[in-house]
Design a protein around this motif. Structure first.
Motif, PDB file in Angstrom:
ATOM      1  N   ASP A   1       0.783  -1.093  -0.169  1.00 58.02           N
ATOM      2  CA  ASP A   1      -0.075   0.078  -0.020  1.00 58.02           C
ATOM      3  C   ASP A   1       0.791   1.122   0.073  1.00 58.02           C
ATOM      4  N   ARG A   2       1.927   1.255   0.783  1.00 56.43           N
ATOM      5  CA  ARG A   2       2.829   2.309   0.926  1.00 56.43           C
ATOM      6  C   ARG A   2       2.914   2.641  -0.662  1.00 56.43           C
ATOM      7  N   ASP A   3       4.155   1.466  -0.877  1.00 56.84           N
ATOM      8  CA  ASP A   3       4.440   1.851  -2.539  1.00 56.84           C
ATOM      9  C   ASP A   3       3.933   2.378  -3.396  1.00 56.84           C
ATOM     10  N   ARG A   4       2.513   1.596  -3.203  1.00 54.83           N
ATOM     11  CA  ARG A   4       1.326   2.370  -4.300  1.00 54.83           C
ATOM     12  C   ARG A   4       0.694   3.862  -3.505  1.00 54.83           C
ATOM     13  N   ALA A   5       1.096   3.978  -3.103  1.00 52.21           N
ATOM     14  CA  ALA A   5       0.940   5.180  -2.662  1.00 52.21           C
ATOM     15  C   ALA A   5       2.136   6.020  -3.373  1.00 52.21           C
TER      16      ALA A   5
ATOM     17  N   VAL B   1       2.075   9.667  -6.451  1.00 49.73           N
ATOM     18  CA  VAL B   1       2.542  10.586  -5.932  1.00 49.73           C
ATOM     19  C   VAL B   1       3.564  10.942  -7.391  1.00 49.73           C
ATOM     20  N   CYS B   2       4.761   9.629  -7.522  1.00 53.77           N
ATOM     21  CA  CYS B   2       5.201   9.886  -8.558  1.00 53.77           C
ATOM     22  C   CYS B   2       4.105  10.204 -10.366  1.00 53.77           C
ATOM     23  N   ALA B   3       3.359   9.447 -10.537  1.00 51.42           N
ATOM     24  CA  ALA B   3       3.008   9.450 -11.512  1.00 51.42           C
ATOM     25  C   ALA B   3       2.220  10.882 -12.260  1.00 51.42           C
ATOM     26  N   ARG B   4       1.976  11.833 -11.213  1.00 55.59           N
ATOM     27  CA  ARG B   4       1.669  12.969 -11.597  1.00 55.59           C
ATOM     28  C   ARG B   4       2.486  14.076 -11.496  1.00 55.59           C
TER      29      ARG B   4
ATOM     30  N   GLU C   1      11.178  10.935 -14.548  1.00 59.08           N
ATOM     31  CA  GLU C   1      11.683  10.395 -15.537  1.00 59.08           C
ATOM     32  C   GLU C   1      13.652  10.661 -15.915  1.00 59.08           C
ATOM     33  N   HIS C   2      13.775  12.486 -14.733  1.00 63.18           N
ATOM     34  CA  HIS C   2      14.778  12.651 -14.503  1.00 63.18           C
ATOM     35  C   HIS C   2      15.695  12.457 -12.675  1.00 63.18           C
ATOM     36  N   CYS C   3      14.197  12.383 -12.265  1.00 66.10           N
ATOM     37  CA  CYS C   3      14.424  11.084 -11.418  1.00 66.10           C
ATOM     38  C   CYS C   3      14.971   9.951 -10.857  1.00 66.10           C
ATOM     39  N   LEU C   4      14.479   9.007 -11.976  1.00 66.86           N
ATOM     40  CA  LEU C   4      14.475   7.231 -12.343  1.00 66.86           C
ATOM     41  C   LEU C   4      16.415   7.672 -13.039  1.00 66.86           C
ATOM     42  N   ARG C   5      16.214   8.414 -13.860  1.00 65.47           N
ATOM     43  CA  ARG C   5      17.945   8.479 -14.206  1.00 65.47           C
ATOM     44  C   ARG C   5      18.664   8.468 -13.303  1.00 65.47           C
ATOM     45  N   HIS C   6      18.964   9.077 -12.226  1.00 67.90           N
ATOM     46  CA  HIS C   6      19.441   9.666 -11.058  1.00 67.90           C
ATOM     47  C   HIS C   6      20.595   8.752 -10.257  1.00 67.90           C
TER      48      HIS C   6
ATOM     49  N   GLY D   1       9.643   6.493  -9.538  1.00 68.56           N
ATOM     50  CA  GLY D   1       7.761   5.851  -9.548  1.00 68.56           C
ATOM     51  C   GLY D   1       8.479   4.040 -10.021  1.00 68.56           C
ATOM     52  N   CYS D   2       9.749   4.088  -9.480  1.00 69.22           N
ATOM     53  CA  CYS D   2      10.343   2.748  -9.620  1.00 69.22           C
ATOM     54  C   CYS D   2      10.912   2.068  -7.972  1.00 69.22           C
ATOM     55  N   THR D   3      10.518   0.947  -7.355  1.00 71.12           N
ATOM     56  CA  THR D   3      11.297   0.679  -6.305  1.00 71.12           C
ATOM     57  C   THR D   3      12.505  -0.242  -6.422  1.00 71.12           C
TER      58      THR D   3
END
Length: 104
Positions: A44-48, A52-55, A60-65, A78-80
């Motif tokens: 549930d926490r991961d989904r929540a 937030v990441c979805a919006r 994309e910059h965050c994930l690349r980092h 948006g990735c665990t």
């Protein structure tokens, strides 16, 4: 632990994207699971956090980092942790395959 040598320098341009992150308005605990969290509470926490990441305009910059620095904890872009490890593993395998095909 984040690999410090992989972090970008102190240049503001390398970090200013974080100012636009949707996560800035959220509780940081949403993105990092407490010790021992398992099962439905963890999911549930991961989904929540991912919601937030979805919006987020800098997702994309965050994930690349997170991938570049091998960030080991939390939801980033948006990735665990597990999802990022899978991305990095697939990249390594793809690179190995390419290297082998070039040496033949």
């Amino acid at each position: 632990m984040t690999v410090i040598s992989r972090l970008p320098g102190a240049l503001e341009e390398e970090w200013d994207w974080q100012l636009s992150g949707a996560c800035r308005a959220a509780d940081s605990q949403l993105f990092f699971h407490p010790a021992g969290e398992r099962g439905q509470a963890h999911d549930d926490r991961d989904r929540a956090a991912k919601a937030v990441c979805a919006r987020c305009p800098v997702r994309e910059h965050c994930l690349r980092h997170a991938l570049a620095t091998h960030e080991r904890y939390g939801v980033w872009g948006g990735c665990t942790e597990e999802e990022r490890r899978g991305i990095l593993r697939r990249r390594r395998n793809r690179n190995r395959t390419r290297s082998r095909s070039r040496t033949r």
